[in-house]
Design an enzyme around this catalytic site. Structure first.
Site, short mmCIF file in Angstrom:
data_model
loop_
_atom_site.label_atom_id
_atom_site.label_comp_id
_atom_site.label_asym_id
_atom_site.label_seq_id
_atom_site.Cartn_x
_atom_site.Cartn_y
_atom_site.Cartn_z
N CYS A 337 0.79 -1.23 0.00
CA CYS A 337 0.00 0.00 0.00
C CYS A 337 0.82 1.28 0.00
O CYS A 337 0.47 2.22 -0.73
CB CYS A 337 -1.06 -0.01 1.09
SG CYS A 337 -0.66 -0.94 2.55
N ARG A 366 7.41 -10.78 5.47
CA ARG A 366 7.11 -10.48 6.86
C ARG A 366 7.79 -11.50 7.74
O ARG A 366 7.71 -12.70 7.47
CB ARG A 366 5.60 -10.52 7.11
CG ARG A 366 4.87 -9.46 6.30
CD ARG A 366 3.38 -9.53 6.52
NE ARG A 366 2.74 -8.56 5.63
CZ ARG A 366 1.42 -8.42 5.50
NH1 ARG A 366 0.61 -9.19 6.21
NH2 ARG A 366 0.92 -7.53 4.67
N GLN A 384 0.72 -11.22 -2.67
CA GLN A 384 -0.68 -10.84 -2.54
C GLN A 384 -1.25 -10.47 -3.91
O GLN A 384 -0.54 -9.89 -4.73
CB GLN A 384 -0.81 -9.60 -1.63
CG GLN A 384 -0.32 -9.84 -0.22
CD GLN A 384 -0.36 -8.56 0.59
OE1 GLN A 384 0.12 -7.51 0.16
NE2 GLN A 384 -0.94 -8.63 1.77
N ASP A 386 -2.92 -8.02 -4.70
CA ASP A 386 -3.25 -6.79 -4.00
C ASP A 386 -3.80 -5.74 -4.94
O ASP A 386 -3.47 -5.72 -6.13
CB ASP A 386 -1.97 -6.26 -3.34
CG ASP A 386 -2.26 -5.48 -2.08
OD1 ASP A 386 -3.44 -5.33 -1.74
OD2 ASP A 386 -1.29 -5.02 -1.44
N HIS A 388 -5.32 -1.39 -4.52
CA HIS A 388 -5.80 -0.29 -3.68
C HIS A 388 -6.66 0.62 -4.51
O HIS A 388 -6.26 1.05 -5.58
CB HIS A 388 -4.61 0.44 -3.06
CG HIS A 388 -3.85 -0.45 -2.13
ND1 HIS A 388 -2.76 -1.18 -2.54
CD2 HIS A 388 -4.07 -0.78 -0.83
CE1 HIS A 388 -2.32 -1.91 -1.53
NE2 HIS A 388 -3.09 -1.69 -0.49
N LYS A 472 -13.13 -4.07 8.27
CA LYS A 472 -12.83 -4.92 7.13
C LYS A 472 -13.79 -6.09 7.04
O LYS A 472 -14.51 -6.40 7.99
CB LYS A 472 -11.39 -5.42 7.21
CG LYS A 472 -11.04 -6.11 8.51
CD LYS A 472 -9.58 -6.56 8.51
CE LYS A 472 -9.26 -7.36 9.74
NZ LYS A 472 -8.12 -8.23 9.63
N HIS A 518 -8.28 -1.39 0.61
CA HIS A 518 -7.29 -2.45 0.35
C HIS A 518 -8.10 -3.70 0.06
O HIS A 518 -9.02 -4.00 0.81
CB HIS A 518 -6.45 -2.79 1.58
CG HIS A 518 -5.80 -1.64 2.26
ND1 HIS A 518 -4.44 -1.56 2.39
CD2 HIS A 518 -6.29 -0.53 2.86
CE1 HIS A 518 -4.13 -0.46 3.07
NE2 HIS A 518 -5.24 0.17 3.36
#
Length: 640
Positions: A337, A366, A384, A386, A388, A472, A518
Site C-alpha cells: 500500500c 514479513r 498478494q 493486492d 488499492h 474490514k 485495500h
RNA sequence: GCCAAUGUAGCUCAGGGGUAGAGCACUUCCUUGGUAAGGAAGAGGUCAUGGGUUCAAUUCCCAUCAUUGGCUCCA
C-alpha cells in the site's frame, strides 16, 4: 404439577421437580438409554436436574450438538480426575468442550508431561469411566467455593471464582473429583466408552502470553468404540489431503533449509497453477477498471515511517538492509500500500478520475514468528493479489460492492462454497485503539454492512477485530483438518490517505481526502493455493491442472502415434504429455492416476488402426474410445 | 517467541553404544505387455548441524537449526 411441551408440540403433565431423565423414561426405556442431556426452554441442562416450572423440552443424544458438548465436557472432567489421581498436586485451569472433542489446561508444576504419558492417562480414564460415577451438580456460595479451592491450593480456579457472582456458582462432582463448572453434564461416566487423547500443547493461562504457560491436553471421546474408530479414520483421510504432503507428492512447491524457513520455492507445476490463477484474476481486473503496476521489493525506511508501519512493526520485522551510505536503510516491503500511495501522489488527481484502482501481484516479506510457520499457509515471503482503490467517500459503497462481487466470483470459480464472511468492526468500548473520527467509522462500517446485506451473503460480525485504520470484511476458509484461515480481505482505510496527505480536486476546486480500499480476493497465492490443494485433494479442475492429458502407449511400438496425438492436442492448447517408459499399461495408468492427471489416453494397435483414442478419466476409469476431436470436445466442454 | 514432540536413502518408515536396513522411487538389463504396481541386477546415507560423555556415538547428554501439534501474534 407442570406442563412439559415436547418438540412435536405435544403437552403432558408431570409432578413438579420431575427430572428430564424421568420424563424420558416415561416415554420409553430406549429413549432414556440414549439421551445424555436435555434442552429445557432452550437451555442445555443435566438430565437428572429437577424441572420446577412448565417448560419446553427436547432430549439431546450424542448426535446433537448440545449432546456432544455435554459429552465432551464431561470427558474433560473425567480426564482431570484421572490426571489428579496419577499426578497429585497438579493445578487445573479450564477444560471446555471444543468443536471436535475437548481439552484441559493443566499446571503440572515441575513435572514435564510428555506424549508418552498420554496412554497412561487414557487407561486411567477408561478405568474410572467403568466405575459409572454420576455427575452431581451442587450450588455453592462464593465463600464456600473460595474456601474449597484455597484448601485445594488451586490458584487458577480461585481466579475464576473471584470473577463470578455469588449465587451463581456451581460445582460438579464425579467420583473423587470436584470441579468448578456451570455444566451441563451427562448423567454418568459409564456412557463414555471410547477415549483418545490426541495431542499436547502449551497454552498461556487465559490466552495471555504474559501469563504462565500451562500444558493443554486435547482429546476426543465417544459413546461407542466404532464411532471413535470412524473419527480416527476421518483424521487419517484428512491428513492425506494436507497441502504439505500433496505439494511434495505433486511437485508443486518445496522448502529448503538453506534458502530459509518460511520461504517457499515454487516448482514448475506449482508455478503453472499459480500463473493460471494470476492470469485469470488479471483478466477479471482489467474488465473492472484496474490498472496493473509493478513496484520494487525494497523501499527506503522513510516510506514506512510515513505509513506508520515502522513504528508498529519495525522491531519485530526483517531488519533493514544497509547501503554503503551511512544512515541509509531499506526494508523488504511487508505490504504494497505505501508504494501505491506514492503512485497516487505522483500526479495531481481530479475527482473526475476517481475511483483509481491500482493492482499489483506484489511479493511481500514479513518476519512471522518461527512457531507460526505452516506449509504454504503461513510463510515469510508471499505474493498478494493486492489492489488499492482510491475513491471519494460517496463512491465507497459502490466500490465495495464491486470488490465484493469480484471476491464472490473468485470463490465460486474456485469451488469454495464453504466460507465464512466475517465483518470486523472496531470495539465500541475501546475506541481509542483506532484512528479516525466516529463519523468516518460509522460511514465505513455501514458501507460494509449494507454492501454485504445487498449482495445477500451470510456474515458473522466480530467487534474489536477491525484493523486500527478501518473496518474490514474477511473471508475465512477451513483447511483439511478444520483449521480456519483468512483468504480474501476487503479493508476500508482512512489512515493512509491522511498519513500520505493524499488528495484530489473536487468539483468546487477544493482539495479533498480520498478513501482507500485495500483488497485481495485470493489473499495471497501461497495460502490460497494451500487451501485449494486441500479442498480439491490435489485434483485440480481441468483449467488449473499442470498436465491435463497423459498419453499412454501400450508399448513403444505406438510411440509415434502417441506423439502424433500429443502434437495435435498441444496445437489446440491442451497440456499433454506422453509416458514413454517401458512399463506395462497397468503401471502407466496407475502412475497417471496417482499423479492426479485429469485424463489419460491409451493408444495401441487398435487405436492406431482405427485412428482413435481410448480415454480414461481420473478417478472414474474407462470412458470409451473415440475420435480425437470428440475427446477434445469433452475437454472443451469441461473447460467452459 | 512460548510449550511438547520429531529429525535415519528422493519418499514412507524400521533399527539401535562397536561406522546401518525394508518398501516405493531411481539406473541398467530382460520383457513389447490392453485399463490401478511384470522380472532381475545395481546405485544411493558425515543417521539434521555443532559440542560433550565414552576405548568407541547415528544411538546417551547439551546447544543450534528445521519440521509437527498447539498457545500468543498476524500490517
Amino acid at each position: 404439577m407442570i406442563d412439559i411441551t415436547f418438540p412435536d408440540g405435544r403437552v403432558q403433565t408431570y409432578p413438579k421437580g420431575t427430572s428430564a431423565l424421568e420424563i424420558a423414561k416415561s416415554i420409553s426405556e430406549g429413549l432414556a438409554r440414549q439421551v445424555i442431556a436435555a434442552e429445557v426452554n432452550g437451555e442445555v441442562r443435566d438430565l437428572n436436574r429437577p424441572i420446577n416450572e412448565s417448560a419446553k423440552i427436547a432430549f439431546l443424544k450424542f448426535e446433537d450438538k448440545g449432546g456432544k458438548k455435554a459429552f465432551w465436557h464431561s470427558t474433560a472432567h473425567l480426564m482431570a480426575e484421572a490426571l489428579e489421581s496419577l499426578y497429585p498436586g497438579i493445578k487445573l485451569g479450564i477444560g471446555p468442550p471444543i468443536e471436535n472433542g475437548f481439552y484441559y489446561d493443566i499446571d503440572f508444576g515441575d513435572y514435564t508431561f510428555g506424549e508418552a504419558d498420554l496412554e497412561k492417562v487414557e487407561n486411567k480414564m477408561k478405568e474410572l469411566a467403568k466405575q459409572n460415577n454420576e455427575y452431581l451438580r451442587s450450588e455453592v456460595s462464593k465463600d464456600k467455593a473460595l474456601a474449597f479451592f484455597t484448601e485445594k491450593n488451586d490458584p487458577y480456579k480461585l481466579e475464576l471464582i473471584e470473577a463470578l457472582e455469588d449465587g451463581n456458582i456451581t460445582f460438579y462432582t464425579q467420583g473423587n473429583f470436584v470441579d468448578l463448572c456451570k455444566g451441563p453434564h451427562i448423567p454418568n461416566t459409564g456412557i463414555i466408552k471410547a477415549v483418545k487423547l490426541l495431542s499436547l500443547a502449551g497454552a498461556y493461562w487465559r490466552g495471555n502470553e504474559k501469563n504462565k504457560m500451562l500444558t493443554r491436553i486435547y482429546g476426543v471421546s465417544f459413546p461407542k468404540q466404532s464411532l471413535l474408530d470412524e473419527h480416527l479414520q476421518l483424521l487419517e483421510e484428512a491428513k492425506k489431503r494436507d497441502h504439505r504432503r500433496l505439494g511434495a507428492e505433486l511437485q508443486l512447491f518445496m522448502f529448503s533449509e538453506k534458502v530459509g524457513a518460511g520461504l517457499p520455492i515454487w516448482l514448475p507445476k506449482g508455478t503453472f497453477v499459480r500463473n493460471q490463477l494470476e492470469n485469470y484474476l488479471k483478466e477479471e481486473q482489467l474488465k473492472r477498471g484496474y490498472q496493473q503496476v509493478i513496484t520494487p521489493h525494497i523501499a527506503n525506511k522513510n516510506l514506512y515511517i510515513t505509513s506508520g508501519h515502522y513504528a508498529k512493526y519495525g522491531e519485530g520485522s526483517f531488519q533493514p538492509i544497509k547501503t554503503p551510505n551511512e544512515n541509509e536503510e531499506f526494508f523488504l516491503k511487508p505490504m504494497n500500500c505505501p508504494h501505491h500511495c506514492e503512485i497516487f501522489k505522483h500526479v495531481p488527481h481530479s475527482y473526475r478520475e476517481l475511483p483509481i484502482r491500482i493492482a499489483e501481484f506484489g511479493t511481500v516479506y514479513r518476519y512471522e514468528q518461527s512457531g507460526e510457520l505452516h506449509g504454504l499457509s503461513r510463510v515469510r515471503s508471499f505474493t498478494q493479489d493486492d489492489a488499492h482503490i482510491f475513491c471519494m467517500p460517496d463512491q465507497l459503497k459502490d466500490e465495495f460492492l464491486n470488490v465484493l462481487d469480484l471476491t464472490m466470483q473468485v470463490l465460486n470459480r474456485m469451488g469454495f462454497s464453504e466460507f465464512t464472511a466475517q465483518i470486523s468492526l472496531r470495539d465500541p468500548e475501546n475506541k481509542e485503539k483506532y484512528i479516525g473520527s466516529d463519523e468516518v467509522w460509522e460511514k465505513a462500517e455501514s458501507a460494509i454492512i449494507d454492501a454485504t446485506r445487498e449482495i445477500g451473503i451470510p456474515t458473522i460480525t466480530e467487534l474489536g477485530e477491525a484493523a486500527f485504520y478501518g473496518p474490514k470484511l474477511d473471508f475465512m476458509v477451513k483447511d483439511a483438518l478444520g483449521r480456519s484461515w483468512q483468504l480474501g480481505t476487503i479493508q476500508v482505510d482512512y489512515n493512509l490517505p491522511e498519513r500520505f496527505d493524499l488528495e484530489y480536486v473536487a468539483s468546487d476546486n477544493t482539495k479533498h481526502r480520498p478513501v482507500m480500499i485495500h483488497r485481495a480476493p485470493f489473499g495471497s497465492f501461497e495460502r490460497f493455493i494451500s487451501l485449494l490443494i486441500e479442498s480439491t485433494a490435489g485434483n485440480f479442475p481441468l483449467w488449473l491442472a499442470p498436465t491435463q492429458v497423459m498419453i499412454l502407449p501400450i508399448s513403444d511400438k505406438f510411440n509415434a502415434y502417441a506423439q502424433y496425438i500429443c502434437d495435435a492436442l498441444k496445437k489446440d492448447d491442451f497440456r499433454a504429455e506422453i509416458d514413454q517408459r517401458q512399463e506395462k499399461i497397468g503401471k502407466k495408468i496407475r502412475d497417471a492416476e496417482v499423479s492426479k492427471t485429469p485424463y489419460m489416453l491409451i493408444v495401441g494397435e487398435k487405436e492406431e488402426l482405427e485412428g482413435l483414442v481410448s480415454a480414461r478419466k481420473h478417478g472414474q476409469g474407462d470412458i470409451g474410445s473415440m475420435a480425437l476431436k470428440d475427446f477434445m470436445l469433452i475437454l472443451k466442454n469441461e473447460l467452459n
